[in-house]
Enzyme design. Structure first.
Site, PDB file in Angstrom:
ATOM      1  N   TYR A  73     109.812  31.813  48.493  1.00  0.00           N
ATOM      2  CA  TYR A  73     109.009  31.018  47.404  1.00  0.00           C
ATOM      3  C   TYR A  73     110.064  30.285  46.599  1.00  0.00           C
ATOM      4  CZ  TYR A  73     106.671  30.815  43.298  1.00  0.00           C
ATOM      5  OH  TYR A  73     105.900  30.212  41.791  1.00  0.00           O
ATOM      6  N   ASP A 118     110.025  40.465  50.528  1.00  0.00           N
ATOM      7  CA  ASP A 118     108.740  40.118  50.007  1.00  0.00           C
ATOM      8  C   ASP A 118     107.630  40.358  50.899  1.00  0.00           C
ATOM      9  OD1 ASP A 118     106.858  38.319  48.720  1.00  0.00           O
ATOM     10  OD2 ASP A 118     108.329  37.356  47.666  1.00  0.00           O
ATOM     11  N   ARG A 141     106.236  49.758  25.669  1.00  0.00           N
ATOM     12  CA  ARG A 141     107.173  49.206  26.416  1.00  0.00           C
ATOM     13  C   ARG A 141     107.874  49.994  27.342  1.00  0.00           C
ATOM     14  NH1 ARG A 141     112.095  47.565  24.684  1.00  0.00           N
ATOM     15  NH2 ARG A 141     111.351  47.688  22.729  1.00  0.00           N
ATOM     16  N   LYS A 171      98.753  37.833  43.719  1.00  0.00           N
ATOM     17  CA  LYS A 171      98.020  37.301  44.945  1.00  0.00           C
ATOM     18  C   LYS A 171      97.014  38.416  45.320  1.00  0.00           C
ATOM     19  CE  LYS A 171     101.080  33.957  44.351  1.00  0.00           C
ATOM     20  NZ  LYS A 171     102.013  34.033  43.311  1.00  0.00           N
TER      21      LYS A 171
END
Length: 414
Positions: free
Chosen positions: A131, A196, A77, A221
């Site tokens: 988005y 973005d 982590r 993507k």
């Protein structure tokens, strides 16, 4: 490794390189001196350490500024070597100092908002469209943020003492509207601009070079590129990266090492994929703009593999009729996808806000893949059907122009 080989490695690592070269080699520069050709996948969740005092000092250092701990890994982590390779490569491609990867694009955006909120900067200025889930995260105030939605020209006037972020997407999802990032960065003043860059990728634009302080990707993507990995990443300066790592450690939104490996592999073909798909998309735009069954085509000036178009007929019939193109959410895969934003990706946005941002009920969004353009056109042509009559009026007047003129007009209207 002898000194000559070491020198050659250092030279290759620091010499400026073209984007296509960086895409193949960034994050992998140290492999040869380790006797490796392919990056290894480190799946360990924890790592042995017999120096607990030294480990405590490294953890204290991380708590202070979020810098990546020097020496061997501590815990999954806190960081992972495979994921770090991807982060290094993406930072190089975006021209940023650092990058921090997360389990999804929304986890990445959440971390950015939490970082700013932790500094008492809960106000966000944003430009639609974004988005749909990004829009919802801001509007719903799920993280205690307050958002002011503005047109690009209104950014400077909307800033407040507690504004922690200006958030934009260009080209925008799903209308492909483009913004002047350099002008926006100037309007932001000392407030960080987050751009973005999911649709454009660093192949088509590098927002850091235009003044953005943070660059967000849904790495699911184009960066992954094969529809088989979910991830998000933020490229930024090291100061912000340190804070993002601290939030990632505290909240647990880490990227799995296998995902990091797939993303690093995806980056190596990113320029080739984006350029090939973009060429096909441009040809489809030309044909769609000349088609009387299509009311309007949206396509950004910088190009790309994303297309949006509005039909005269029922868009749901188009979705139901494609056979080669996959009707599905997401984008950026090697195969072509199509979806109806008002029904899926932007359904969560209030209808009046959605339409006000240009997301009409007749808009379809297509992610162009690597198939042959003739096969894709045959599928679109069949799905559009012969029943969509040409409506006259402002949009219908396009029918009087040549095909090339209609393509130019449609592109400029995006």
């Amino acid at each position: 490794m002898n000194s000559a080989s070491t020198h050659a490695y250092d030279h290759a690592r620091t010499t400026p390189r073209a984007l296509a070269t960086e895409a193949v080699h960034a994050g992998r520069d140290d492999l040869a001196r380790q006797g490796l050709h392919v990056p290894p996948i480190d799946l360990s969740t924890t790592y042995p350490s017999y120096d607990s005092r030294g480990e405590a000092a490294r953890i204290d250092a991380f708590a202070g500024d979020g810098a990546e701990p020097e020496g061997p890994p501590v815990y999954g982590r806190l960081g992972n070597p495979t994921v770090s390779r991807f982060e290094t490569a993406l930072a190089r491609l975006e021209g940023a100092e650092s990058a921090v990867a997360f389990a999804s694009g929304m986890a990445a955006l959440t971390a950015v908002l939490l970082v700013r909120a932790s500094m008492g900067l809960r106000h966000v200025v944003a430009v639609r469209p974004l988005y749909g889930c990004s829009d919802h995260l801001l509007t719903a105030g799920l993280l205690g943020t307050e958002v002011t939605w503005v047109d690009p020209a209104g950014v400077a006037d909307a800033l407040r003492p507690d504004t922690g972020l200006v958030l934009v997407e260009s080209p925008a999802n799903p209308t492909l509207a483009e913004l002047d990032l350099r002008a926006l960065a100037h309007a932001c003043g000392s407030v960080p601009l987050l751009a973005d860059n999911t649709f454009a990728t660093p192949v088509l634009q590098r927002p850091v070079e235009q003044g953005a302080r943070l660059v967000l990707h849904s790495a699911t993507k184009y960066l992954g590129g094969h529809g088989d990995v979910m991830a998000g990443v933020v490229a930024c300066d090291e100061e912000l990266a340190g804070r993002l790592r601290q939030v990632r450690f505290a909240t647990g939104g880490v990227l799995h090492p296998l995902a990091g490996y797939l993303l690093l592999r995806g980056l190596s073909t990113l320029p080739v994929r984006v350029r090939a798909a973009s060429a096909t998309a441009a040809e489809l735009v030309r044909r769609l703009a000349a088609d009387p069954r299509v009311a309007r085509v949206h396509y950004p000036r910088i190009g790309g593999a994303m297309i949006a178009f509005e039909v005269h007929g029922d868009p749901h019939d188009v979705i139901a009729s494609v056979r080669l193109i996959t009707p599905a959410v997401s984008l950026g895969s090697v195969d072509s996808l199509i979806q109806h934003p008002a029904s899926i990706s932007h359904r969560i946005v209030e209808e009046t806000d959605r339409r006000g941002a240009g997301v009409s009920d007749r808009l379809l969004r297509m992610s162009v893949g690597l198939e042959d353009v003739e096969d894709l056109w045959a599928d679109l042509d069949g799905a559009l059907g012969m029943g969509m009559g040409m409506e006259m009026g402002a949009e219908g007047a396009m029918g009087e122009r040549t095909a090339d003129e209609r393509a130019v007009l449609s592109t400029r209207r995006a």
